[in-house]
Design a protein around this motif. Structure first.
Motif, PDB file in Angstrom:
ATOM      1  N   LYS A  15       0.833  -1.199   0.000  1.00  0.00           N
ATOM      2  CA  LYS A  15       0.000   0.000   0.000  1.00  0.00           C
ATOM      3  C   LYS A  15       0.872   1.255   0.000  1.00  0.00           C
ATOM      4  CE  LYS A  15      -3.639  -0.151   2.640  1.00  0.00           C
ATOM      5  NZ  LYS A  15      -4.494  -0.102   3.843  1.00  0.00           N
ATOM      6  N   SER A  16       1.947   1.236   0.778  1.00  0.00           N
ATOM      7  CA  SER A  16       2.867   2.368   0.846  1.00  0.00           C
ATOM      8  C   SER A  16       3.544   2.599  -0.503  1.00  0.00           C
ATOM      9  CB  SER A  16       3.911   2.118   1.931  1.00  0.00           C
ATOM     10  OG  SER A  16       4.896   3.117   1.931  1.00  0.00           O
ATOM     11  N   ILE A  17       3.996   1.533  -1.136  1.00  0.00           N
ATOM     12  CA  ILE A  17       4.655   1.640  -2.441  1.00  0.00           C
ATOM     13  C   ILE A  17       3.678   2.172  -3.490  1.00  0.00           C
ATOM     14  CG2 ILE A  17       5.635   0.266  -4.337  1.00  0.00           C
ATOM     15  CD1 ILE A  17       7.012  -1.448  -2.148  1.00  0.00           C
ATOM     16  N   GLU A  18       2.439   1.654  -3.472  1.00  0.00           N
ATOM     17  CA  GLU A  18       1.435   2.121  -4.428  1.00  0.00           C
ATOM     18  C   GLU A  18       1.123   3.604  -4.215  1.00  0.00           C
ATOM     19  OE1 GLU A  18      -1.738  -0.660  -3.722  1.00  0.00           O
ATOM     20  OE2 GLU A  18      -0.971  -2.090  -5.213  1.00  0.00           O
ATOM     21  N   LYS A  19       1.063   4.038  -2.962  1.00  0.00           N
ATOM     22  CA  LYS A  19       0.808   5.449  -2.644  1.00  0.00           C
ATOM     23  C   LYS A  19       1.969   6.310  -3.140  1.00  0.00           C
ATOM     24  CE  LYS A  19      -1.536   8.692  -0.526  1.00  0.00           C
ATOM     25  NZ  LYS A  19      -2.699   9.258  -1.137  1.00  0.00           N
ATOM     26  N   ASN A  20       3.215   5.837  -2.931  1.00  0.00           N
ATOM     27  CA  ASN A  20       4.387   6.576  -3.412  1.00  0.00           C
ATOM     28  C   ASN A  20       4.366   6.692  -4.933  1.00  0.00           C
ATOM     29  OD1 ASN A  20       5.327   6.930  -0.825  1.00  0.00           O
ATOM     30  ND2 ASN A  20       6.780   5.231  -0.919  1.00  0.00           N
ATOM     31  N   ALA A  21       4.007   5.617  -5.621  1.00  0.00           N
ATOM     32  CA  ALA A  21       3.936   5.646  -7.081  1.00  0.00           C
ATOM     33  C   ALA A  21       2.862   6.622  -7.546  1.00  0.00           C
ATOM     34  CB  ALA A  21       3.654   4.237  -7.619  1.00  0.00           C
ATOM     35  N   GLU A  22       1.731   6.602  -6.867  1.00  0.00           N
ATOM     36  CA  GLU A  22       0.640   7.524  -7.203  1.00  0.00           C
ATOM     37  C   GLU A  22       1.077   8.977  -6.997  1.00  0.00           C
ATOM     38  OE1 GLU A  22      -3.548   8.531  -5.089  1.00  0.00           O
ATOM     39  OE2 GLU A  22      -3.220   6.402  -5.536  1.00  0.00           O
ATOM     40  N   ASN A  23       1.753   9.242  -5.881  1.00  0.00           N
ATOM     41  CA  ASN A  23       2.229  10.600  -5.602  1.00  0.00           C
ATOM     42  C   ASN A  23       3.255  11.048  -6.634  1.00  0.00           C
ATOM     43  OD1 ASN A  23       0.589  10.852  -3.360  1.00  0.00           O
ATOM     44  ND2 ASN A  23       2.176  10.233  -1.916  1.00  0.00           N
ATOM     45  N   LEU A  24       4.163  10.160  -7.012  1.00  0.00           N
ATOM     46  CA  LEU A  24       5.191  10.501  -7.992  1.00  0.00           C
ATOM     47  C   LEU A  24       4.569  10.794  -9.356  1.00  0.00           C
ATOM     48  CD1 LEU A  24       8.248  10.821  -8.182  1.00  0.00           C
ATOM     49  CD2 LEU A  24       8.394   8.410  -8.792  1.00  0.00           C
ATOM     50  N   LYS A  25       3.577   9.981  -9.737  1.00  0.00           N
ATOM     51  CA  LYS A  25       2.886  10.203 -11.014  1.00  0.00           C
ATOM     52  C   LYS A  25       2.136  11.533 -10.976  1.00  0.00           C
ATOM     53  CE  LYS A  25      -0.287   8.010 -14.255  1.00  0.00           C
ATOM     54  NZ  LYS A  25      -1.177   6.864 -14.485  1.00  0.00           N
ATOM     55  N   SER A  26       1.489  11.831  -9.844  1.00  0.00           N
ATOM     56  CA  SER A  26       0.783  13.108  -9.704  1.00  0.00           C
ATOM     57  C   SER A  26       1.744  14.292  -9.787  1.00  0.00           C
ATOM     58  CB  SER A  26       0.026  13.165  -8.371  1.00  0.00           C
ATOM     59  OG  SER A  26      -1.011  12.236  -8.358  1.00  0.00           O
ATOM     60  N   LEU A  27       2.919  14.148  -9.190  1.00  0.00           N
ATOM     61  CA  LEU A  27       3.924  15.204  -9.236  1.00  0.00           C
ATOM     62  C   LEU A  27       4.382  15.459 -10.672  1.00  0.00           C
ATOM     63  CD1 LEU A  27       5.800  17.208  -7.788  1.00  0.00           C
ATOM     64  CD2 LEU A  27       7.425  15.320  -7.503  1.00  0.00           C
ATOM     65  N   LEU A  28       4.625  14.374 -11.428  1.00  0.00           N
ATOM     66  CA  LEU A  28       5.026  14.522 -12.827  1.00  0.00           C
ATOM     67  C   LEU A  28       3.897  15.179 -13.623  1.00  0.00           C
ATOM     68  CD1 LEU A  28       6.998  14.076 -15.158  1.00  0.00           C
ATOM     69  CD2 LEU A  28       6.037  11.768 -15.406  1.00  0.00           C
ATOM     70  N   MET A  29       2.684  14.750 -13.389  1.00  0.00           N
ATOM     71  CA  MET A  29       1.534  15.328 -14.087  1.00  0.00           C
ATOM     72  C   MET A  29       1.415  16.818 -13.778  1.00  0.00           C
ATOM     73  SD  MET A  29      -2.339  13.939 -13.847  1.00  0.00           S
ATOM     74  CE  MET A  29      -3.724  14.875 -14.436  1.00  0.00           C
ATOM     75  N   TRP A  30       1.524  17.190 -12.521  1.00  0.00           N
ATOM     76  CA  TRP A  30       1.435  18.583 -12.097  1.00  0.00           C
ATOM     77  C   TRP A  30       2.534  19.414 -12.761  1.00  0.00           C
ATOM     78  CZ3 TRP A  30       4.815  21.712  -9.288  1.00  0.00           C
ATOM     79  CH2 TRP A  30       4.283  22.910  -8.824  1.00  0.00           C
ATOM     80  N   THR A  31       3.758  18.846 -12.784  1.00  0.00           N
ATOM     81  CA  THR A  31       4.890  19.552 -13.385  1.00  0.00           C
ATOM     82  C   THR A  31       4.657  19.793 -14.873  1.00  0.00           C
ATOM     83  OG1 THR A  31       6.386  18.542 -11.780  1.00  0.00           O
ATOM     84  CG2 THR A  31       7.392  19.486 -13.752  1.00  0.00           C
ATOM     85  N   LEU A  32       4.232  18.750 -15.589  1.00  0.00           N
ATOM     86  CA  LEU A  32       3.983  18.899 -17.029  1.00  0.00           C
ATOM     87  C   LEU A  32       2.882  19.922 -17.291  1.00  0.00           C
ATOM     88  CD1 LEU A  32       4.234  15.172 -18.237  1.00  0.00           C
ATOM     89  CD2 LEU A  32       5.907  17.012 -18.610  1.00  0.00           C
ATOM     90  N   GLN A  33       1.841  19.927 -16.466  1.00  0.00           N
ATOM     91  CA  GLN A  33       0.759  20.901 -16.627  1.00  0.00           C
ATOM     92  C   GLN A  33       1.263  22.316 -16.343  1.00  0.00           C
ATOM     93  OE1 GLN A  33      -2.112  19.157 -13.935  1.00  0.00           O
ATOM     94  NE2 GLN A  33      -3.303  18.277 -15.614  1.00  0.00           N
ATOM     95  N   LYS A  34       2.051  22.526 -15.295  1.00  0.00           N
ATOM     96  CA  LYS A  34       2.567  23.842 -14.922  1.00  0.00           C
ATOM     97  C   LYS A  34       3.481  24.404 -16.014  1.00  0.00           C
ATOM     98  CE  LYS A  34       0.982  25.227 -11.027  1.00  0.00           C
ATOM     99  NZ  LYS A  34       0.118  26.375 -10.975  1.00  0.00           N
ATOM    100  N   VAL A  35       4.293  23.521 -16.609  1.00  0.00           N
ATOM    101  CA  VAL A  35       5.218  23.951 -17.646  1.00  0.00           C
ATOM    102  C   VAL A  35       4.488  24.110 -18.981  1.00  0.00           C
ATOM    103  CG1 VAL A  35       7.338  23.290 -18.880  1.00  0.00           C
ATOM    104  CG2 VAL A  35       7.146  22.875 -16.444  1.00  0.00           C
ATOM    105  N   GLY A  36       3.302  23.489 -19.100  1.00  0.00           N
ATOM    106  CA  GLY A  36       2.515  23.600 -20.323  1.00  0.00           C
ATOM    107  C   GLY A  36       2.941  22.632 -21.405  1.00  0.00           C
ATOM    108  N   ILE A  37       3.428  21.479 -21.016  1.00  0.00           N
ATOM    109  CA  ILE A  37       3.853  20.461 -21.991  1.00  0.00           C
ATOM    110  C   ILE A  37       2.791  19.358 -22.037  1.00  0.00           C
ATOM    111  CG2 ILE A  37       5.628  18.763 -22.587  1.00  0.00           C
ATOM    112  CD1 ILE A  37       7.629  20.452 -21.059  1.00  0.00           C
ATOM    113  N   PRO A  38       1.988  19.299 -23.133  1.00  0.00           N
ATOM    114  CA  PRO A  38       0.952  18.268 -23.221  1.00  0.00           C
ATOM    115  C   PRO A  38       1.509  16.887 -23.579  1.00  0.00           C
ATOM    116  CG  PRO A  38       0.872  19.667 -25.156  1.00  0.00           C
ATOM    117  CD  PRO A  38       1.919  20.240 -24.245  1.00  0.00           C
TER     118      PRO A  38
END
Length: 161
Positions: free
Chosen positions: A70-93
């Motif tokens: 569960k901890s590993i899955e949560k970390n993976a989810e958080n990391l994916k969300s961070l990458l998604m947030w970064t790509l959205q902030k930078v404006g890279i679709p």
């Protein structure tokens, strides 16, 4: 001597007792077998205790590994969300690298609000799942009610203290 052999030997003593009056031989054989049975029973108890210990350990290990998963899955989810947030902030679709392509895709999912009551939905959108209420059935049978195909069965188990 194996447990199964001890049972056979006890049966042989029973048959011998039916055919002879030699109580001394029967008593001697019985005592020897009884000692063997006690030793075997104690050995079985030790093995059962070890198996219970192993089972308890595995239960706790399963719980530990499930928490780790569960901890590993949560970390993976958080990391994916961070990458998604970064790509959205930078404006890279869409980002293409040597090893992977990252892009945003849209999907549709049904969302039913908590305020929607089952009674307000049309029948074709309600799924009813039936299951046996064993507790209620047992209470009814114990109270003397007869229900076809339902009986209470007594099981005999071995308890070890």
């Amino acid at each position: 001597m194996k447990l199964i052999d001890i049972a056979s030997e006890f049966q042989a003593i029973y048959e011998m007792a039916s055919d002879t009056d030699d109580i001394e031989t029967i008593t001697k054989l019985y005592n020897e077998l009884n000692e063997d049975l006690e030793v075997k029973a104690d050995s079985v108890r030790v093995v059962l205790a070890k198996l219970k210990s192993d089972s308890d350990y595995l239960t706790s290990e399963i719980k530990r590994l499930q928490e780790r998963k569960k901890s590993i899955e949560k970390n993976a989810e958080n990391l994916k969300s961070l990458l998604m947030w970064t790509l959205q902030k930078v404006g890279i679709p869409k980002l293409k690298t040597a090893k992977a392509t990252f892009y945003f895709a849209t999907s549709k999912s049904l969302q039913v609000s908590d305020e929607v009551k089952l009674s307000s939905l049309p029948d074709e959108y309600i799924q009813i799942e039936y299951k046996t209420n064993k507790k209620a059935l047992k209470e009814a049978i114990e109270a003397g009610k007869e229900i076809p195909g339902v009986t209470i069965v007594e099981n005999e188990t071995l308890r070890i203290r």
